[in-house]
Design a protein around this motif. Structure first.
Motif, short mmCIF file in Angstrom:
data_model
loop_
_atom_site.label_atom_id
_atom_site.label_comp_id
_atom_site.label_asym_id
_atom_site.label_seq_id
_atom_site.Cartn_x
_atom_site.Cartn_y
_atom_site.Cartn_z
N ILE A 47 0.83 -1.21 0.00
CA ILE A 47 0.00 0.00 0.00
C ILE A 47 0.87 1.26 0.00
CG2 ILE A 47 -1.59 1.36 1.43
CD1 ILE A 47 -2.91 -1.32 2.21
N LYS A 48 1.95 1.23 0.77
CA LYS A 48 2.87 2.38 0.80
C LYS A 48 3.50 2.59 -0.58
CE LYS A 48 4.09 1.75 5.68
NZ LYS A 48 5.19 1.36 6.62
N THR A 49 3.92 1.51 -1.21
CA THR A 49 4.54 1.59 -2.53
C THR A 49 3.55 2.09 -3.57
OG1 THR A 49 6.06 -0.22 -2.00
CG2 THR A 49 5.73 0.29 -4.33
N LEU A 50 2.31 1.58 -3.52
CA LEU A 50 1.28 2.00 -4.47
C LEU A 50 0.96 3.48 -4.33
CD1 LEU A 50 -1.19 -1.05 -4.29
CD2 LEU A 50 0.45 -0.50 -6.11
N GLY A 51 1.15 4.01 -3.13
CA GLY A 51 0.90 5.43 -2.92
C GLY A 51 1.80 6.30 -3.76
N ASP A 52 3.02 5.83 -4.02
CA ASP A 52 3.98 6.60 -4.81
C ASP A 52 3.50 6.81 -6.25
OD1 ASP A 52 5.64 6.72 -2.62
OD2 ASP A 52 6.81 4.95 -3.20
N GLU A 53 2.68 5.89 -6.73
CA GLU A 53 2.18 6.01 -8.11
C GLU A 53 0.72 6.46 -8.15
OE1 GLU A 53 0.77 1.85 -9.74
OE2 GLU A 53 2.78 1.59 -8.88
N GLN A 54 0.20 6.87 -6.99
CA GLN A 54 -1.21 7.32 -6.91
C GLN A 54 -2.16 6.25 -7.45
OE1 GLN A 54 -2.27 10.87 -5.69
NE2 GLN A 54 -0.52 9.97 -4.64
N PHE A 55 -1.90 5.02 -7.03
CA PHE A 55 -2.65 3.87 -7.53
C PHE A 55 -4.15 3.98 -7.27
CE2 PHE A 55 -4.74 -0.16 -6.49
CZ PHE A 55 -4.62 -0.84 -7.69
#
Length: 290
Positions: A253-261
């Motif tokens: 979830i933290k990683t997906l936040g970087d790409e505005q998933f």
């Protein structure tokens, strides 16, 4: 001879009764059957199997629903497919298991699913039974009703019937805060909406995001109460103590936040339904940060 035969038959009957008693399901403190319990699969076991089992709704448009072509769609489903892709290499590696609102905790406890992604609102009571990941959405309750008898305030529900789905925050909120309101409860969302359409209740309450979407698709109904109760968060959940899987989901979830998933998820699955009725900033949570 007859006495001996009668005695033998009686002995067999008593033994069968004892065996039946031994095999009867255990009861909880309220006299109901206890939910079965089984150990959840670890992250490593999921990887080894090549499939992740995720519980979703099949009747809660636009978050988890089966479309006209028989395909599962929605905001939660979009996220579930990404979890499968990043964990197992393909979004096709997810096995969707359809759940009802009241069965979400039980499906985790009994290890029927690895993860629940079924518009699951985080509450203190539920935290005692399952482990929640970081949130990916925020929501409040709403109330939809017919235009000609529009409910605009909880006071308007006095001497009327409010439809709710069992096991939801709407059921909990109105039971605790408005005991004077009569509740008509159903197991499934489609049953609840059918009851509203049929006039068996005066209004229906569930997440405001859902009733807003439904009202847009059903002429003659309006969400007269767009927000009632607290603003809550929605999160994925795993079986209590399944720490390895929980930590992986949190990092994802933290990683997906970087790409505005989740904004992309909104554009793909919710924007076509809501149009400009809902600002994504009022719903979407990125990186687990509310």
């Amino acid at each position: 001879m007859k006495k001996k035969l009668l005695g033998a038959l009686l002995g067999i009957t008593m033994a069968a009764g004892l065996l039946a008693g031994c095999s009867a399901p255990a009861k909880d403190s309220t006299g109901g059957a206890q939910s079965p319990s089984a150990k959840a699969r670890t992250l490593s076991e999921i990887k080894e199997s090549g499939t992740i089992k995720i519980g979703v709704f099949s009747d809660k448009n636009p978050f988890g629903y089966v479309d006209a072509n028989g395909k599962i769609q929605g905001y939660d489903v979009y996220f579930a497919k990404r979890l499968a892709k990043d964990l197992l290499g393909s979004e096709d590696k997810v096995e969707f298991v359809y759940v009802e609102a009241a069965s979400r905790v039980e499906y985790l406890k009994s290890a029927k699913v690895d993860v629940i992604l079924a518009n699951f609102t985080v509450t203190d009571e539920r935290k005692e039974q399952v482990d929640f990941a970081l949130p990916y959405m925020k929501v409040a309750l709403g109330v939809v009703s017919p235009d000609d008898k529009l409910i605009k305030d909880a006071a308007d529900l006095k001497d009327k019937t409010l439809i709710v789905v069992k096991g939801t925050t709407a059921e909990t909120y109105f039971s605790q805060n408005h005991p004077e309101i009569k509740l008509l409860k159903f197991d499934e969302y489609q049953e609840a909406y059918d009851a509203l359409l049929d006039g068996r209740g005066d209004a229906f309450s569930t997440d405001n995001t859902e009733v807003l979407a439904w009202a847009l698709q059903n002429k003659g109904f309006t969400v007269g109460i767009e927000s009632i109760g607290n603003t809550d968060t929605i999160a994925a959940a795993v079986q209590k103590g399944n720490t390895e899987l929980l930590e992986w989901i949190n990092e994802e979830i933290k990683t997906l936040g970087d790409e505005q998933f989740f904004h992309k998820d909104f554009e793909e699955t919710l924007k076509p339904v809501y149009g400009d009725e809902i600002d994504p900033e009022n719903l979407v949570v990125e990186g687990g940060q509310v």
